[in-house]
Design a protein around this motif. Structure first.
Motif, PDB file in Angstrom:
ATOM      1  N   LYS A 170       0.729  -1.108  -0.053  1.00 14.47           N
ATOM      2  CA  LYS A 170       0.020   0.059   0.089  1.00 14.47           C
ATOM      3  C   LYS A 170       0.783   1.229   0.024  1.00 14.47           C
ATOM      4  O   LYS A 170       0.709   2.274  -0.801  1.00 14.47           O
ATOM      5  N   LYS A 171       1.859   1.214   0.790  1.00 15.31           N
ATOM      6  CA  LYS A 171       2.912   2.426   0.718  1.00 15.31           C
ATOM      7  C   LYS A 171       3.557   2.578  -0.771  1.00 15.31           C
ATOM      8  O   LYS A 171       3.735   3.751  -0.880  1.00 15.31           O
ATOM      9  N   LYS A 174       1.044   3.926  -2.888  1.00 17.89           N
ATOM     10  CA  LYS A 174       1.023   5.632  -2.694  1.00 17.89           C
ATOM     11  C   LYS A 174       1.868   6.384  -3.082  1.00 17.89           C
ATOM     12  O   LYS A 174       1.820   7.145  -3.954  1.00 17.89           O
ATOM     13  N   GLU A 177       1.989   6.395  -6.868  1.00 18.76           N
ATOM     14  CA  GLU A 177       0.810   7.384  -7.463  1.00 18.76           C
ATOM     15  C   GLU A 177       1.274   8.852  -7.372  1.00 18.76           C
ATOM     16  O   GLU A 177       1.160   9.654  -8.109  1.00 18.76           O
ATOM     17  N   LYS A 178       1.938   9.136  -6.260  1.00 21.30           N
ATOM     18  CA  LYS A 178       2.709  10.479  -5.953  1.00 21.30           C
ATOM     19  C   LYS A 178       3.713  10.816  -7.107  1.00 21.30           C
ATOM     20  O   LYS A 178       3.886  12.075  -7.690  1.00 21.30           O
TER      21      LYS A 178
END
Length: 186
Positions: A170-171, A174, A177-178
């Motif tokens: 998940k990290k 994220k 995506e950033k």
């Protein structure tokens, strides 16, 4: 190469385009696209001229561009058009199959650049993990250890290992995506 999908707005200062920064950040990217696009037909001077023309075209059109334009995609499009124009002007003839091969090579290059950028983001994310999390991730994804084997090593329940791996994924997602690599909701 940049780690994220940058937009034109990132290069504006007092409503003017920072061409020096753009040139420094994207010269290599544009050069590779042009070099791969022209094959062996054009000289290094011709390639340099096309690369310069790409940045001149960006500068000339900067007033009319949206601030949200993707810089890489825009520069790539300009470069490909400049290559076509150069071929037309010099009346060089080349086969369709040769051109298709070069397009495939360029798309492979863009894919490779994106994969390298994603790998950098993943490596940087892994550096922020606790030692136990990092080791569990490496064991699971690179050493093909099962969650049961990892749990045994750390004297914990399999559920804890699964939750840890889920949080790490998940990290990473994220941070990707950033960095401009959105994968939507899964």
């Amino acid at each position: 190469m940049q780690l994220k999908k940058e937009i034109l707005k990132d290069y504006l200062s007092n409503n003017k385009l920072d061409m020096d920064k753009l040139f420094n950040d994207y010269y290599g990217y544009v050069y590779i696209i042009v070099k791969n696009g022209v094959s062996f037909v054009l000289t290094d001077e011709d390639i340099e001229e096309i690369v310069s023309d790409v940045f001149i075209a960006l500068w000339k059109n900067s007033e009319t561009l949206l601030e949200t334009v993707n810089i890489k995609a825009y520069l790539s499009g300009i470069a490909k058009n400049m290559i076509k124009n150069k071929y037309r002007k010099t009346k060089l003839h080349f086969s369709i199959s040769e051109y298709e091969e070069k397009l495939i090579a360029t798309s492979n290059l863009e894919k490779q650049v994106a994969e390298n950028e994603q790998n950098i983001i993943i490596k940087n994310t892994l550096k922020t993990l606790k030692k136990e999390e990092y080791d569990a991730f490496i064991m699971f994804y690179y050493e093909n250890k099962t969650t049961k084997e990892i749990a045994k090593k750390y004297h914990c329940h399999v559920g804890k290992v699964k939750v840890m791996l889920h949080r790490i994924r998940k990290k990473i997602k994220k941070n990707l995506e950033k960095g401009g690599y959105g994968y939507g909701k899964s």
